[in-house]
Design an enzyme around this catalytic site. Structure first.
Site, PDB file in Angstrom:
ATOM      1  N   GLY A  93      28.709  94.310  63.492  1.00  0.00           N
ATOM      2  CA  GLY A  93      28.949  93.734  64.820  1.00  0.00           C
ATOM      3  C   GLY A  93      28.254  94.460  65.958  1.00  0.00           C
ATOM      4  N   ASN A 113      25.461  93.654  67.282  1.00  0.00           N
ATOM      5  CA  ASN A 113      24.969  92.620  68.206  1.00  0.00           C
ATOM      6  C   ASN A 113      26.117  91.998  68.996  1.00  0.00           C
ATOM      7  OD1 ASN A 113      21.916  92.157  67.914  1.00  0.00           O
ATOM      8  ND2 ASN A 113      22.638  92.495  65.825  1.00  0.00           N
ATOM      9  N   MET A 134      26.932  86.007  57.560  1.00  0.00           N
ATOM     10  CA  MET A 134      26.153  85.964  56.330  1.00  0.00           C
ATOM     11  C   MET A 134      26.632  84.879  55.373  1.00  0.00           C
ATOM     12  SD  MET A 134      24.066  88.152  57.352  1.00  0.00           S
ATOM     13  CE  MET A 134      22.977  88.766  56.096  1.00  0.00           C
ATOM     14  N   LEU A 183      26.047  77.728  56.633  1.00  0.00           N
ATOM     15  CA  LEU A 183      26.944  76.731  57.201  1.00  0.00           C
ATOM     16  C   LEU A 183      26.457  75.338  56.819  1.00  0.00           C
ATOM     17  CD1 LEU A 183      27.468  78.315  60.716  1.00  0.00           C
ATOM     18  CD2 LEU A 183      29.153  78.168  58.871  1.00  0.00           C
ATOM     19  N   ASN A 193      21.492  81.245  65.912  1.00  0.00           N
ATOM     20  CA  ASN A 193      21.448  82.303  64.895  1.00  0.00           C
ATOM     21  C   ASN A 193      20.455  83.391  65.292  1.00  0.00           C
ATOM     22  OD1 ASN A 193      21.967  83.523  62.302  1.00  0.00           O
ATOM     23  ND2 ASN A 193      19.994  82.727  61.598  1.00  0.00           N
ATOM     24  N   HIS A 196      18.148  86.438  63.581  1.00  0.00           N
ATOM     25  CA  HIS A 196      17.643  86.851  62.269  1.00  0.00           C
ATOM     26  C   HIS A 196      16.614  87.968  62.452  1.00  0.00           C
ATOM     27  CE1 HIS A 196      16.831  86.642  58.055  1.00  0.00           C
ATOM     28  NE2 HIS A 196      15.542  86.454  58.268  1.00  0.00           N
ATOM     29  N   ASP A 246      18.004  80.452  57.909  1.00  0.00           N
ATOM     30  CA  ASP A 246      17.315  81.171  58.987  1.00  0.00           C
ATOM     31  C   ASP A 246      16.099  80.379  59.470  1.00  0.00           C
ATOM     32  OD1 ASP A 246      19.111  83.404  58.948  1.00  0.00           O
ATOM     33  OD2 ASP A 246      18.161  84.036  57.094  1.00  0.00           O
ATOM     34  N   GLU A 282      16.906  93.549  68.679  1.00  0.00           N
ATOM     35  CA  GLU A 282      17.859  92.432  68.612  1.00  0.00           C
ATOM     36  C   GLU A 282      18.877  92.492  69.741  1.00  0.00           C
ATOM     37  OE1 GLU A 282      18.459  90.985  64.083  1.00  0.00           O
ATOM     38  OE2 GLU A 282      19.475  92.853  64.567  1.00  0.00           O
TER      39      GLU A 282
END
Ligand code: GAR
Length: 209
Positions: free
Chosen positions: A28, A30, A106, A109, A123, A125, A166, A195
């Protein structure tokens, strides 16, 4: 009577803030960058819920520390992936989100969830578009560099329109250099730092609209 210089009522600015639901599976970091940016006001948005498919995800603690609702939302063995996604979509819908951010989520969906939130699932990546989809993208890039196949890697933030891995309309990409003396750990650190900055910057841009 003199007219007041002030409006009769002031609409709190948070009413206009975009509501974010963040899906995580692990550390977590990000998520933390988003939470920090919301607290500092750099990102005028509100994280309304953090959801993890993994009970041990440290991101759940990060959410609790930030006073944000956090929930472990596991798939039960007697439900299909589609049933799980429909149940998850219902739960997310109850939070009235503007955007759903996959920040280290991860699990793939299915359309049972994605069709409920068209153009609203985003998303992150740790690779450039088309390169190293799926898990362990940084390890794959590091190995490809060692084999002389690439001389840089990167990150991307993209919309998730369908069940592609992705893959989807790109919102932002940034190249991340790889250096001769990099270890896997130093490359991971550089990618994660990139990121953290780029994800918040991208959310700032899209939440303005
Ligand atoms: C991030 O590097 C993110 O790009 C990656 O998981 C990491 C989560 O880190 N996502 C994927 O690989 C998606 N295919 P964090 O939990 O510290 O934010």
């Amino acid at each position: 009577m003199q007219k007041s210089e002030y409006p009769a009522f002031i609409i709190p600015t948070f009413i206009f803030m975009k509501r974010l639901v963040i899906l995580i599976s692990g550390n977590g970091s990000n998520l933390q960058s988003i939470l920090n940016a919301c607290v500092s006001g750099d990102l005028p948005a509100s994280v309304v819920c953090v959801i993890s498919n993994n009970a041990d995800a440290y991101g759940l603690i990060r959410a609790q520390n930030a006073g944000v609702e956090s929930i472990h939302f596991p798939k039960s063995i007697d439900e299909t992936r589609q049933q799980y996604d429909a149940r998850l979509a219902n739960y997310i819908s109850s939070k009235l989100p503007d955007y759903i951010i996959l920040a280290g989520w991860m699990r793939l969906l299915s359309s049972n969830l994605l069709s409920v939130f068209p153009n609203r699932v985003i998303n992150l990546h740790p690779a450039l578009p088309g390169a190293f989809p799926g898990t362990h993208a940084i390890e794959h890039a590091y190995a490809a560099y060692q084999n002389g196949e690439i001389n840089h890697t990167g990150i991307m933030v993209h919309l998730v329109p369908d069940e592609g891995v992705d893959n989807g309309p790109v919102l932002t990409t940034e190249i991340v250099p790889i250096y001769k003396d990099d270890t896997l750990e130093s490359l991971e650190t550089r990618i994660h730092q990139t990121e953290h900055r780029v994800l918040v910057q991208t959310l700032k841009t899209i939440t303005k609209t």
